[in-house]
Design an enzyme around this catalytic site. Structure first.
Site, PDB file in Angstrom:
ATOM      1  CG  HIS A 174      -1.713  -1.224   1.404  1.00  0.00           C
ATOM      2  ND1 HIS A 174      -2.954  -1.450   0.859  1.00  0.00           N
ATOM      3  CD2 HIS A 174      -1.393  -2.371   2.057  1.00  0.00           C
ATOM      4  CE1 HIS A 174      -3.378  -2.663   1.200  1.00  0.00           C
ATOM      5  NE2 HIS A 174      -2.439  -3.245   1.921  1.00  0.00           N
TER       6      HIS A 174
ATOM      7  CE  LYS B 187      11.847  19.275 -11.049  1.00  0.00           C
ATOM      8  NZ  LYS B 187      10.736  19.948 -11.704  1.00  0.00           N
TER       9      LYS B 187
ATOM     10  CB  SER C 114      13.896  22.417 -14.848  1.00  0.00           C
ATOM     11  OG  SER C 114      13.193  23.634 -15.001  1.00  0.00           O
TER      12      SER C 114
ATOM     13  CD  GLU D  10       9.005  12.227 -15.354  1.00  0.00           C
ATOM     14  OE1 GLU D  10       8.122  12.911 -14.849  1.00  0.00           O
ATOM     15  OE2 GLU D  10      10.094  12.696 -15.728  1.00  0.00           O
TER      16      GLU D  10
END
Ligand code: ARG
Length: 456
Positions: A156, A283, A277, A290
């Protein structure tokens, strides 16, 4: 341009209809398969005396030259042709005149396209198989390096029990092993030769389909010629296999994205597999993971596409079937690229042991071990579970962990507690006590790595 089928129709189509109808944009990638299929066919025609042997030899030589010229760049594939089959045949006839026109005896584009597609996808399966094996190898190496590296295992997405990083990522090796099995299985069913099915009903010539099948590395010819030209199950199966691989990579990606976040910081992805970024200097984004996760959706789309295209098609060939190729090629190209990038990303990632260990210490992931401790001293499991729950609650309230919870406090809840409770809840102990087959202890992870490496 007048068409090869000029006869019943005047062969002149509207240019828009031409564009709409043509498949050469995406089937030109099958030029090699089309040529080797035609070579085998010409050889069979010559052997059986259906065309003169010397003419068959000229056709084979001519096809060989076309192949060499395409590969060297001397011959450009003419994108105004309807498809790759038409292009190769037209080019052969350009070069050989009337002899070239004999190649299409006792065959049809219907069996030709079915053949080419099986041939190219068979090669693709072999390539994907090799890439999956590479990735499994990279996972095994990373697991070996981290076989004793403790981290919280989750259920979970809540900290559950201690596992090792090696154990966790070897789970993905198991998924990929099953993927290999599926690919191999698909290959077996794909590997029957449709050539010689002709348009659908077979032919009046005394052909030798077994010769052609053997020459092209197939197990045997397809048993039923109507099925031979209509079957695209192998495309569906392959896209399904690829969808499973993508689903596995996508789940792995999700973990990599989480683990590399500031909130977890369990791993550090190599700069060569991350991006920055354009605006936020701090970043470091896990774009590769992804993208793999994102592309998975597109591959599922390819699967739904082909299933839906096929569901309403009566026997035998219908032009709808030309729609088989873009989806399956997209799935094949996508999974190959994803597997390559993934392999690089895994081999170059670094684990951050301190952070994993810290996370493991904070989550009471040794609470099951605490209950087991009491059980081993004679307490029934259900009441041991309750006592342990009370201890965890008290720890949380008063800022303790099980490792530094005072012995008097332990004893106040059960007189079965002794100093050895601290060994029982020691995380390394908890790990290495999990000796059951397939479990997380170092020896077991070593055995898993060994078994997987051997099966490759
Ligand atoms: N380009 C066609 C395809 O991909 C080849 C088969 C054409 N056959 C036909 N009867 N029109 O399906």
């Amino acid at each position: 341009m007048a068409k090869m089928w000029e006869g019943v129709t005047n062969g002149i189509t509207d240019s828009l209809a031409d564009d709409f109808n043509s498949s050469i944009r995406f089937d030109s990638r099958m030029y090699k398969q089309d040529i080797s299929g035609s070579m085998a066919h010409a050889e069979m025609l010559g052997n059986k005396g259906i065309i003169p042997k010397d003419e068959a030899d000229k056709i084979i030589a001519g096809l060989g030259e076309i192949l060499a010229d395409i590969e060297s760049g001397k011959l450009k594939i003419d994108m105004s042709c309807e498809d790759i089959h038409m292009f190769v045949e037209a080019e052969l006839t350009n070069r050989l005149g009337n002899i070239g026109k004999k190649l299409h005896t006792a065959r049809s584009r219907n069996d030709q396209v079915a053949l080419d597609l099986r041939l190219i996808l068979r090669d693709d399966i072999d390539e994907i198989t090799a890439l999956v094996k590479n990735l499994i190898g990279a996972i095994c190496d990373k697991a070996e390096e981290n076989k004793a590296q403790i981290m919280p295992g989750y259920t979970h997405l809540q900290r559950a029990q201690p596992v090792t990083f090696g154990h966790q990522i070897m789970a993905y090796a198991m998924m990929l092993l099953r993927d290999l099995d599926r690919l191999n299985d698909t290959r077996k069913r794909l590997n029957f030769s449709p050539i010689g099915s002709c348009a659908l009903a077979g032919t009046t010539y005394d052909t030798d389909r077994f010769f052609e099948a053997e020459k092209l590395g197939f197990t045997a010819p397809c048993l039923n010629s109507i099925d031979g030209v209509s079957d695209r199950d192998f495309c569906v199966e392959l896209i399904y296999d690829i969808s499973m691989i993508m689903m596995h990579l996508s789940r792995f990606s999700e973990e990599i994205i989480l683990w590399s976040s500031w909130e977890f910081k369990f791993i550090k992805l190599s700069d060569s597999y991350t991006t920055g970024s354009s605006i936020m200097p701090q970043k470091k984004n896990p774009d590769m993971a992804e993208l793999v996760r994102g592309k998975t959706g597109r591959v599922y789309g390819d699967l739904m596409g082909i299933l839906t295209t096929l569901k309403g098609i009566p026997l035998a060939y219908n032009k709808d079937m030309q729609e088989d190729k873009e989806g399956v090629f997209d799935a094949v190209d996508t999974v190959k690229m994803c597997l390559k990038v993934f392999c690089g990303m895994i081999s170059t990632l670094e684990t951050i042991p301190e952070n994993m260990k810290k996370a493991a210490q904070k989550g009471f992931i040794n609470a099951t071990d605490l209950a087991d401790y009491l059980v081993k001293k004679g307490e029934p499991f259900r009441s041991a579970y309750k006592i342990s729950g009370k201890i965890v609650a008290d720890c949380i309230e008063n800022g303790f962990v099980l490792e530094d919870y005072p012995i008097e406090k332990y004893r106040s809840l059960s007189d079965l507690f002794d100093e050895d409770v601290y060994t029982a809840v020691n995380l390394d102990e908890c790990l290495n006590k999990r000796i059951s087959f397939g479990g997380t202890c170092v020896k077991s992870v070593e055995a898993q790595i060994k078994a997987v490496r051997e099966s490759l």
